[in-house]
Design an enzyme around this catalytic site. Structure first.
Site, short mmCIF file in Angstrom:
data_model
loop_
_atom_site.label_atom_id
_atom_site.label_comp_id
_atom_site.label_asym_id
_atom_site.label_seq_id
_atom_site.Cartn_x
_atom_site.Cartn_y
_atom_site.Cartn_z
N ARG A 155 0.85 -1.19 0.00
CA ARG A 155 0.00 0.00 0.00
C ARG A 155 0.89 1.24 0.00
NH1 ARG A 155 -1.66 2.75 4.89
NH2 ARG A 155 -3.25 4.31 4.44
N GLU B 39 -6.59 8.16 7.57
CA GLU B 39 -6.68 8.77 8.90
C GLU B 39 -7.22 10.19 8.87
OE1 GLU B 39 -2.96 8.38 10.97
OE2 GLU B 39 -3.07 6.21 11.00
#
Ligand code: PNW
Length: 465
Positions: free
Chosen positions: A68, A156
């Site tokens: 990722r 986030e």
């Protein structure tokens, strides 16, 4: 299946982010992001922009199944508007390199590097930024969508909104509770709009990534079932709403938590939440990425002022606890990973989960014969045991990605923090595998942990500063 092995097809890998590793901040037409403006550290980071073939090779040697990475918005759209083909070319090359190495690419579109031009036009407190993000998602989706397995939109949103616009310890360094709450909403909206744009372009799988921290009192760290006083229960619930439910509820239920709305209203009003936004935010996604590092430990303390990263937290004290900690000072409580996965599986509709980040920084001792990072091995092993237990209890976790591949540029903390499985000498850019990298390769090979745990020194509290 033994208690140490993981389900067949479980995905093992690592996560990174563009600003933390790429360097080459003005190469090939890249524009400035808010982190270029905010950071006072050298910008070369790991020079991954030029060294990506070597880094992909490392992951291949470590037998990773998935990687990722994040796309730098300002390589693709240097001023937030006009497309820079040379920037897209880099991710095109990276994805091809990964596929040639047998590694599945997971692309993350926003890891905090907002184009400075969009910050100048209002940044995340401006609703327009969410629409610009969807345009950017469409551009990247069109170029890489035939080869990227899973798209993550925002990483986030709590950190981006509340450390960027609330406490100001992250870029762009603004300090306003109102801006933090409106930014959080616009980041969620950006996720929903980008997901729509990616779907329209035929993207395979789509998800968002949230950082989740179980919230508890000091006494609960060693005994989670410990009953709470009414005041402490209220303190725990309030921080849980700010840190976790503010994001989980809109994404997975299409609503803000009822107990959070008055807190948002007091700080920011509610006008920024338009009719229809929550339906966009809650469009079905394929996977929820969870980043887990540490619990939040709090207790009621009437005289306490609000923490600027948690506006609305007056009367709540953030506590330090006598557990082992990482060099950041973050408490090491592996069971929290089981706890949070169990909770999400129980309280939210069935959705596939992936641990998109988990890891730790320690003061690594670099010697001529290697980097023997026993603390990091212990940290990951204990968290994998907790993860395996949660899966046995029914949590639908499809994979685990370590944060992170390389020692890198840790945001406001600069280069002193070492989260990598691979050590980087920033003077020479030489990469060296730490013991944890080889240990992780063995975990991947056997699709799990060894049945018996070899005796290793226990975690020690490392004084960071
Ligand atoms: C995550 N907090 O950040 C990020 O996704 C990574 O880029 C970063 O390097 C890693 O964790 C280590 O810090 C966080 O204050 C930053 O709770 C701060 C917090 C949580 C996560």
């Amino acid at each position: 299946m033994s208690t140490a092995s993981f389900p067949q097809g479980f995905v093992w890998g690592v996560s990174t982010s563009a600003f933390q590793i790429e360097g080459a901040t003005s190469a090939d037409g890249r524009g400035p992001s808010i982190w270029d403006t905010f950071s006072s550290d050298r910008a070369e980071a790991c020079d991954h922009y030029h060294r990506y073939p070597e880094d992909v090779r490392l992951m291949k040697d470590l037998e990773m199944a998935a990687y990722r990475f994040s796309v730098s918005w300002t390589r693709v759209l240097p001023d937030g508007g006009k497309v820079n083909p040379a920037g897209l070319d880099f991710y095109d090359r990276l994805v091809d390199e990964l596929l040639a190495a047998g590694i599945t690419p997971y692309a993350n579109l926003y890891h905090w590097d907002l184009p400075q031009a969009l910050e100048d036009a209002g940044g995340w407190p401006s609703r327009e930024t969410a629409h610009r993000f969807a345009d950017y998602a469409a551009v990247v989706g069109e170029r890489l969508g035939d080869r990227v397995d899973t798209w993550f939109t925002v990483n986030e949103p709590w950190v981006a909104a509340f450390l960027g616009y609330g406490s100001g310890i992250h870029a762009p360094g603004r300090k306003s509770a109102a801006d933090a709450f409106t930014s959080a909403h616009h980041l969620l909206l950006a996720h929903g709009l980008a997901a729509e744009a990616l779907r329209a372009g035929g993207a395979a799988k789509i998800g968002a990534v949230v950082n989740i921290s179980p919230v508890m009192t000091p006494a609960q760290v060693s005994d989670f079932d410990r009953p709470l006083s009414e005041e402490d229960a209220e303190a725990v619930a309030r921080i849980d709403a700010l840190a976790n439910r503010q994001f989980l509820d809109p994404l997975l239920r299409g609503e803000y938590p009822a107990d959070l709305l008055p807190v948002i209203e007091r700080a920011a009003g509610l006008d920024h939440i338009h009719d229809g936004d929550l339906a966009v935010i809650a469009r079905p996604m394929d996977v929820l990425g969870i980043n887990y590092y540490a619990p939040l430990v709090v207790q009621a303390q009437p005289s306490e002022p609000a923490d600027p990263a948690f506006p609305g937290s007056e009367g709540i004290l953030f506590c330090t606890v006598p557990t082992a900690v990482t060099a950041m000072g973050w408490p090491i409580v592996p069971n929290c990973l089981s706890l949070l996965l169990g909770r999400i599986s129980r309280e939210y509709p069935a959705i596939d989960l992936m641990i998109t980040e988990n890891g730790a920084d320690f003061v690594d001792v670099v010697t001529g014969d290697g980097i023997h990072d026993v603390d990091r091995i212990n940290f990951i092993e204990e968290h994998l045991r907790a993860l395996r237990a949660a899966i046995a209890d029914g949590a639908r976790v499809r994979g685990y990605l370590v944060w992170t591949l390389l020692d890198n540029l840790e945001w406001s903390d600069g280069y002193q923090r070492k989260f990598g499985l691979v050590h980087v000498d920033f003077a020479t850019q030489r990469r060296r595998l730490k013991d944890s990298a080889l240990w992780y390769r063995d975990v991947i090979r056997r699709n799990g942990l060894a049945d018996t745990r070899p005796k290793r020194p226990t975690l020690e509290t490392v004084a960071a500063r």
